[in-house]
Scaffold this active site. Structure first.
Site, mmCIF file in Angstrom:
data_model
loop_
_atom_site.group_PDB
_atom_site.id
_atom_site.type_symbol
_atom_site.label_atom_id
_atom_site.label_comp_id
_atom_site.label_asym_id
_atom_site.label_seq_id
_atom_site.Cartn_x
_atom_site.Cartn_y
_atom_site.Cartn_z
ATOM 1 C CG ASP A 81 1.512 -3.294 -14.475
ATOM 2 O OD1 ASP A 81 1.306 -2.181 -13.965
ATOM 3 O OD2 ASP A 81 2.120 -4.215 -13.897
ATOM 4 C CG HIS A 127 -2.613 -6.184 -16.974
ATOM 5 N ND1 HIS A 127 -3.152 -6.921 -15.948
ATOM 6 C CD2 HIS A 127 -1.260 -6.279 -16.856
ATOM 7 C CE1 HIS A 127 -2.160 -7.461 -15.243
ATOM 8 N NE2 HIS A 127 -1.003 -7.092 -15.771
HETATM 9 ZN ZN ZN Z 1 3.547 -6.508 -17.231
#
Ligand code: ZN
Length: 424
Positions: A240, A381
């Site tokens: 993400d 991430h």
């Molecule tokens: Zn996020």
């Protein structure tokens, strides 16, 4: 008048094709007990400008944390979101920093803006007075007053008050080849930032408005096809908040181990890392929508929600020809408005590496590889160096236990194949 003419005439000559990937974006996404933080800001080629922007962002970040970390009203969270725009206009780097604060302490979300017009050769920020001759300033004042009164119903008294309270009423301005833009925030009762555009020809009619825009070639990225065996075990890695300067390394590591992942990207970064996301798709990875600037989606009205989602879809389509079908809502929070976005399947996760929080690579690796199960969706991430390093360890550990790493859509396909096998 002449001075302005020369300045804006040179601006005109510069408009054209600008390759975006020689610039980058920094991202801070944090989620703690009572606070949500989503920040994106640009890193330009000017070190001095970067320092100024970084200082501003970190001041806002710190003062937000100080104010709201321990503010707990009915278990409501407070949100800080910082988005930006970055344009190059001849010898100027022009950056806007847009702050959005949402807290149960306020009746409505608050919006603030700061603009930076930086002269690259002179290595300094410039003010409106540097580019607009004195005689034009009174015209601008009249123009602005007229718009504020007519369009926004702001009384003359409030305008005077604003000008008096603000050290310089025109401290927030930008320009392009056609317009001068002035920004106003914190006007009473006005929820959004007011942006007033003044045609440059009103300021200097001699300006040639002809412009040349060269668009980047929009060729569709070819996505490879894979054959999957439903009898094997699968895990989906998801990333993400990217793309970022680390995403290319993530893509290369995936390639090295011959596996794929799904990237839930932010629209405001896709524009900068166009080559990266094209490369990602070409290698068989999947792209999903994670909003435009990481606003907390469940707090938005329908219009703002649509804006966050559609702007991101559009930019991905323009860049790659691909249309994402997966949505990962920011901070993993979902409501009915989000469920109603029927072009998407909402994808959450069941394994959280907490790589945004933990600095230790080993800790991230152990969270990702502990108790692996067929069908797991792992959250990471691609905006941290440590995540890249952890990934290089996570993949072989999972592969050695017989897992194949695939995209979310491939995982869905496997499920369909298995269902079909059961009924056959
Ligand atoms: Zn996020």
């Amino acid at each position: 008048m002449k001075k302005l003419g020369i300045i804006f005439f040179t601006i005109l000559l510069s408009i054209g094709c600008q390759k975006k990937e020689n610039q980058s974006v920094r991202t801070i996404i944090e989620e703690e007990q009572n606070i949500l933080i989503g920040i994106n800001y640009p890193v330009t080629k000017s070190k001095k400008l970067n320092k100024i922007i970084q200082k501003e962002v970190h001041t806002q970040y710190n003062s937000f944390k100080e104010k709201y970390m321990n503010f707990n009203s009915l278990n409501q969270k407070s949100e800080l979101n910082i988005d930006y725009s970055f344009d190059k206009v001849k010898e100027y780097d022009i950056v806007t920093i847009h702050t959005y604060l949402n807290s149960s302490k306020f009746y409505q979300p608050q919006n603030y803006i700061k603009t930076y017009v930086y002269h690259k050769k002179k290595k300094r920020l410039i003010s409106l007075k540097d580019v607009i001759p004195k005689e034009d300033l009174s015209y601008i004042t009249k123009y602005v007053k007229h718009i504020l009164q007519q369009k926004y119903n702001i009384s003359n008294k409030n305008i005077q008050k604003y000008i008096k309270n603000n050290h310089s009423a025109y401290s927030n301005f930008t320009f392009d080849q056609d317009y001068l833009y002035l920004y106003f925030d914190q006007f009473q009762n006005i929820k959004n930032i007011i942006k007033i555009q003044i045609p440059l020809e009103n300021l200097n009619p001699k300006i040639d408005t002809e412009q040349q825009i060269i668009k980047t070639a929009n060729t569709k990225v070819k996505i490879p096809n894979k054959i999957l065996d439903p009898n094997k075990k699968f895990i989906a890695l998801t990333f993400d908040d990217g793309p970022s300067i680390y995403t290319k390394e993530v893509i290369n590591i995936l390639k090295k181990y011959n596996c794929n992942a799904t990237f839930f990207v932010l629209g405001n970064k896709v524009e900068i890392y166009q080559e990266t996301i094209r490369e990602s798709l070409k290698n068989g990875n999947e792209l999903g929508n994670h909003s435009y600037s990481h606003k907390w989606l469940i707090k938005l009205d329908e219009e703002s929600l649509k804006e966050q989602i559609d702007k991101t879809q559009d930019i991905i389509q323009e860049t790659t020809g691909y249309t994402p079908k997966l949505l990962r809502p920011t901070y993993g929070s979902v409501n009915q408005k989000i469920r109603n976005l029927d072009q998407f399947e909402i994808i959450l996760w069941n394994v959280d590496t907490l790589d945004w929080k933990y600095k230790s690579i080993d800790r991230i690796v152990s969270r990702a590889t502990k108790n692996p199960k067929d069908g797991n969706i792992i959250l990471m991430h691609d905006i941290h160096q440590r995540t890249v390093k952890a990934l290089d360890k996570i993949i072989p550990i999972l592969q050695n236990q017989g897992f194949e790493l695939i995209t979310i859509s491939e995982m869905k396909e496997i499920q369909l194949l298995r269902d079909k096998m059961k009924t056959d």
